[in-house]
Design a protein around this motif. Sequence first.
Motif, PDB file in Angstrom:
ATOM      1  N   CYS A 268       0.842  -1.210   0.000  1.00 20.58           N
ATOM      2  CA  CYS A 268       0.000   0.000   0.000  1.00 20.58           C
ATOM      3  C   CYS A 268       0.871   1.252   0.000  1.00 20.58           C
ATOM      4  O   CYS A 268       0.545   2.246  -0.651  1.00 20.58           O
ATOM      5  CB  CYS A 268      -0.934   0.009   1.209  1.00 20.58           C
TER       6      CYS A 268
ATOM      7  N   TYR B 265       2.034   1.665  -3.486  1.00 19.60           N
ATOM      8  CA  TYR B 265       0.889   2.083  -4.300  1.00 19.60           C
ATOM      9  C   TYR B 265       0.658   3.591  -4.138  1.00 19.60           C
ATOM     10  O   TYR B 265       0.498   4.322  -5.114  1.00 19.60           O
ATOM     11  CB  TYR B 265      -0.362   1.304  -3.880  1.00 19.60           C
TER      12      TYR B 265
ATOM     13  N   ARG C 163      -4.526  -6.827 -13.714  1.00 15.54           N
ATOM     14  CA  ARG C 163      -5.237  -7.543 -12.657  1.00 15.54           C
ATOM     15  C   ARG C 163      -4.598  -8.907 -12.400  1.00 15.54           C
ATOM     16  O   ARG C 163      -4.385  -9.302 -11.254  1.00 15.54           O
ATOM     17  CB  ARG C 163      -6.711  -7.677 -13.040  1.00 15.54           C
TER      18      ARG C 163
ATOM     19  N   ARG D 111      -8.265   1.754  -8.865  1.00 14.73           N
ATOM     20  CA  ARG D 111      -9.011   2.051  -7.648  1.00 14.73           C
ATOM     21  C   ARG D 111      -8.366   1.332  -6.469  1.00 14.73           C
ATOM     22  O   ARG D 111      -7.960   0.176  -6.597  1.00 14.73           O
ATOM     23  CB  ARG D 111     -10.467   1.608  -7.792  1.00 14.73           C
ATOM     24  N   PHE D 112      -8.280   2.028  -5.335  1.00 23.76           N
ATOM     25  CA  PHE D 112      -7.576   1.463  -4.187  1.00 23.76           C
ATOM     26  C   PHE D 112      -8.230   0.170  -3.719  1.00 23.76           C
ATOM     27  O   PHE D 112      -7.547  -0.802  -3.394  1.00 23.76           O
ATOM     28  CB  PHE D 112      -7.523   2.482  -3.043  1.00 23.76           C
ATOM     29  N   SER D 113      -9.563   0.152  -3.718  1.00 27.47           N
ATOM     30  CA  SER D 113     -10.261  -1.055  -3.240  1.00 27.47           C
ATOM     31  C   SER D 113      -9.937  -2.244  -4.152  1.00 27.47           C
ATOM     32  O   SER D 113      -9.723  -3.367  -3.678  1.00 27.47           O
ATOM     33  CB  SER D 113     -11.768  -0.809  -3.191  1.00 27.47           C
ATOM     34  N   GLN D 114      -9.868  -1.962  -5.470  1.00 25.77           N
ATOM     35  CA  GLN D 114      -9.558  -3.034  -6.414  1.00 25.77           C
ATOM     36  C   GLN D 114      -8.113  -3.515  -6.232  1.00 25.77           C
ATOM     37  O   GLN D 114      -7.838  -4.717  -6.213  1.00 25.77           O
ATOM     38  CB  GLN D 114      -9.765  -2.528  -7.843  1.00 25.77           C
TER      39      GLN D 114
ATOM     40  N   LEU E 242      -6.323  -3.280  -3.554  1.00 27.08           N
ATOM     41  CA  LEU E 242      -6.188  -3.975  -2.269  1.00 27.08           C
ATOM     42  C   LEU E 242      -6.700  -5.416  -2.369  1.00 27.08           C
ATOM     43  O   LEU E 242      -6.063  -6.351  -1.876  1.00 27.08           O
ATOM     44  CB  LEU E 242      -6.962  -3.213  -1.186  1.00 27.08           C
ATOM     45  N   ALA E 243      -7.830  -5.590  -3.050  1.00 28.09           N
ATOM     46  CA  ALA E 243      -8.400  -6.939  -3.177  1.00 28.09           C
ATOM     47  C   ALA E 243      -7.468  -7.855  -3.969  1.00 28.09           C
ATOM     48  O   ALA E 243      -7.182  -8.985  -3.558  1.00 28.09           O
ATOM     49  CB  ALA E 243      -9.766  -6.846  -3.855  1.00 28.09           C
TER      50      ALA E 243
END
Lengths: 270, 44
Positions: A65, A68, A105, A131-134, A136-137
Amino acid sequence: MNDLFAFVAHHGYLAVAAVVFSEAIDLPLPAAVALIAAGAAGATHSLSLASVVAVALCAMLAGDCLMYLLGRSMGWRLLSLICKISINPETCILRSAESFYKRGRVTLLVSKFVPGLNAMAPPLAGSMNMRFSQFLALDAGGALLYIVCYSVLGYLFRDLVASITQGVQTAGHAVAIVVVCAFVGYLAYRLWLYRKNRVYRVVPRVQVAELANRLRSEEADRILVVDVRSHGYYDSGAARIRGSVRIEPNNLPTEIENLPKTKDIYVYCT
Amino acid sequence: MAHLLREKGFNAFIIVGGLAAWRKAGEPLEVVPHDDLVHLPTFS
């Protein structure tokens, strides 16, 4: 290598977290070896395997993170910096961006297993506004796969870890020799470049103040300031010398045709 | 680059320190025009 095993055995979870986090922020520490050692320690009940996985996952995600966010805040400058060591920085930037855009991805899921790619993937995701959520997942999925693979490997083959260590140590000596040879080769290459480029010293150099004075004088219309930075402008808001024009170094023959021979040309890079 | 330009007959010079020195001296800069930007792919 044995030192690292001893370090992990003695300091437990903290050692695992430190090594994994260091690798995630691109420091040259072998997280895989630490995870194997921690897995082996899990088999002998010195450590809990579930806790090892949880601690390592948190450490890796924290490092990723960070990288990122660094990519996000620095934009393409970070990739430009990384690509400076390549033979053709412009091509390196364009190809890396295109490739990551197409396979980003999947890349995030497997990048941990590929040295070099593991260092580039998180900052690239940031630079490319994933996107951060993407991020992170996907990164959590890749990190979990990596951590589980190596710690379970250590857990299952705990009896072999000592002999593996011995083998890795032998391989380590061979790798060290290769690294030294590569370094000497690199120095020789730089020396050859230095000798080859000595001829460029005949080009006259001007100080900023001198050029600025000329630009403020009536000679200004006989001056052309040219930006020859090796890579293009990727971030909106990028700055250049006022009134300068850009020449693409990789397209020099065509660019030269558009330059006026009646003007003095002042070139600059970063 | 400057050497190549001189070989082609241009009267070329090198600015010592490049953009960093220009910026440090407080000389005027401009934002790169939008048309000159290279648009790399992004996920957004």
